[in-house]
Design an enzyme around this catalytic site. Structure first.
Site, PDB file in Angstrom:
ATOM      1  N   LYS A  43       0.826  -1.219   0.000  1.00 28.60           N
ATOM      2  CA  LYS A  43       0.000   0.000   0.000  1.00 28.60           C
ATOM      3  C   LYS A  43       0.855   1.261   0.000  1.00 28.60           C
ATOM      4  CE  LYS A  43      -2.182  -0.598   3.913  1.00 28.60           C
ATOM      5  NZ  LYS A  43      -1.653  -1.891   4.381  1.00 28.60           N
ATOM      6  N   ARG A  88      -8.970   1.473   9.443  1.00 32.46           N
ATOM      7  CA  ARG A  88      -8.417   0.187   9.839  1.00 32.46           C
ATOM      8  C   ARG A  88      -9.442  -0.667  10.583  1.00 32.46           C
ATOM      9  NH1 ARG A  88      -2.783   0.791   8.959  1.00 32.46           N
ATOM     10  NH2 ARG A  88      -1.578  -0.796  10.025  1.00 32.46           N
ATOM     11  N   ARG A 123      11.595  -6.636   5.520  1.00 29.58           N
ATOM     12  CA  ARG A 123      11.502  -5.183   5.450  1.00 29.58           C
ATOM     13  C   ARG A 123      12.335  -4.481   6.518  1.00 29.58           C
ATOM     14  NH1 ARG A 123       5.447  -2.730   5.070  1.00 29.58           N
ATOM     15  NH2 ARG A 123       5.518  -3.077   7.307  1.00 29.58           N
ATOM     16  N   ARG A 175      11.519  -3.053   9.522  1.00 28.58           N
ATOM     17  CA  ARG A 175      11.019  -1.998  10.407  1.00 28.58           C
ATOM     18  C   ARG A 175      10.991  -2.548  11.834  1.00 28.58           C
ATOM     19  NH1 ARG A 175       5.493   0.120   7.993  1.00 28.58           N
ATOM     20  NH2 ARG A 175       4.650  -0.816   9.882  1.00 28.58           N
ATOM     21  N   ARG A 213      -0.059  -8.490  13.917  1.00 30.08           N
ATOM     22  CA  ARG A 213      -0.632  -7.532  12.954  1.00 30.08           C
ATOM     23  C   ARG A 213      -1.537  -8.238  11.947  1.00 30.08           C
ATOM     24  NH1 ARG A 213       4.695  -5.247  11.400  1.00 30.08           N
ATOM     25  NH2 ARG A 213       3.743  -4.162   9.662  1.00 30.08           N
TER      26      ARG A 213
HETATM   27  P1  AMP Z   1       1.293   0.833   9.002  1.00 30.97           P
HETATM   28  O1  AMP Z   1       2.495   1.673   8.723  1.00 30.97           O
HETATM   29  O2  AMP Z   1       0.075   1.283   8.261  1.00 30.97           O
HETATM   30  O3  AMP Z   1       1.574  -0.635   8.849  1.00 30.97           O
HETATM   31  O4  AMP Z   1       0.943   1.052  10.562  1.00 30.97           O
HETATM   32  C1  AMP Z   1       1.851   0.704  11.572  1.00 30.97           C
HETATM   33  C2  AMP Z   1       1.139   0.652  12.910  1.00 30.97           C
HETATM   34  O5  AMP Z   1       0.579   1.932  13.199  1.00 30.97           O
HETATM   35  C3  AMP Z   1      -0.035  -0.327  12.981  1.00 30.97           C
HETATM   36  O6  AMP Z   1       0.389  -1.634  13.301  1.00 30.97           O
HETATM   37  C4  AMP Z   1      -0.880   0.305  14.098  1.00 30.97           C
HETATM   38  O7  AMP Z   1      -0.322   0.047  15.362  1.00 30.97           O
HETATM   39  C5  AMP Z   1      -0.681   1.805  13.841  1.00 30.97           C
HETATM   40  N1  AMP Z   1      -1.729   2.356  12.948  1.00 30.97           N
HETATM   41  C6  AMP Z   1      -1.555   2.849  11.698  1.00 30.97           C
HETATM   42  N2  AMP Z   1      -2.721   3.265  11.175  1.00 30.97           N
HETATM   43  C7  AMP Z   1      -3.660   3.011  12.121  1.00 30.97           C
HETATM   44  C8  AMP Z   1      -5.070   3.193  12.178  1.00 30.97           C
HETATM   45  N3  AMP Z   1      -5.766   3.704  11.146  1.00 30.97           N
HETATM   46  N4  AMP Z   1      -5.709   2.814  13.324  1.00 30.97           N
HETATM   47  C9  AMP Z   1      -5.044   2.294  14.371  1.00 30.97           C
HETATM   48  N5  AMP Z   1      -3.727   2.078  14.371  1.00 30.97           N
HETATM   49  C10 AMP Z   1      -3.026   2.432  13.258  1.00 30.97           C
END
Ligand code: AMP
Length: 183
Positions: A13, A88, A127, A129, A140
């Site tokens: 994404k 989410r 990755r 991170r 996740r």
């Molecule tokens: P991402 O970079 O989108 O994979 O997000 C990394 C982490 O940020 C996720 O595992 C959540 O802990 C938090 N996070 C990101 N976006 C959201 C969201 N819309 N709602 C809740 N937690 C989020």
């Protein structure tokens, strides 16, 4: 262009959203990036979000909903946006509908990038991170299937969803997305 990107962690994404945002000249709004920046800057938001992110859990809705309301009120979003990592869960999707109605906007595209769990795990492990360790990845994916996948059904029922296969090479997936948005 106002586009919502759905899909599991590791689906690509972020990469695809940033390519499309460049093409369409609209801001790429990644809630994950905003939260990681908040942690790096040690802001109150970052301090509250960090433990949830380290565990692979969703950050509580009130924090995220405030964040997205603020971000979508900034003037650069007038020309459009690409949302990556939000909504989410179904509550966030309902909130977004309401917020967009208030600001007289709506999404033109909701894209679901489809990638199987087996491929996601391989990609996420590669990755590097801080939340890409095996235990957090497992959590996740669990959170994705339990809380985020229902958002797909939510948009499907509204008739606005486009499923895009996401397992092929990056450039091929980009081409599919371009075909969708450029007709
Ligand atoms: P991402 O970079 O989108 O994979 O997000 C990394 C982490 O940020 C996720 O595992 C959540 O802990 C938090 N996070 C990101 N976006 C959201 C969201 N819309 N709602 C809740 N937690 C989020």
């Amino acid at each position: 262009m106002r586009l919502i990107f759905l899909g599991p962690p590791g689906a690509g994404k972020g990469t695809q959203a940033s390519i499309l945002a460049d093409i369409a000249q609209v801001p790429h709004i990644s809630t994950g990036d905003i939260l990681r920046q908040a942690i790096a800057d040690a802001t109150p938001l970052g301090q509250k979000a960090k433990d949830y992110m380290d565990r692979g859990d969703l950050v509580p809705d009130p924090l995220i909903l405030d964040l997205i309301r603020d971000r979508l009120s900034q003037s650069d979003t007038q020309k459009g946006w690409i949302l990556d990592g939000f909504p989410r869960n179904v509550k966030q999707a309902e909130f977004l509908d309401q917020l967009l109605a208030e600001i007289h906007q709506s999404a033109n595209y909701v894209v679901n990038l489809e990638v199987s769990d087996e491929i996601l795990v391989v990609r996420l492990l590669g990755r590097g991170r801080t939340d890409d360790n095996e235990e957090t990845i497992r959590r996740r994916l669990e959170v994705y299937h339990g809380q985020t996948a229902p958002v797909i059904t939510y948009y499907q029922n509204k008739g606005t969803l486009h499923n895009i296969p996401g397992e092929d090479e990056m450039a091929e997936v980009t081409q599919r997305l371009k075909t969708l948005i450029q007709g």
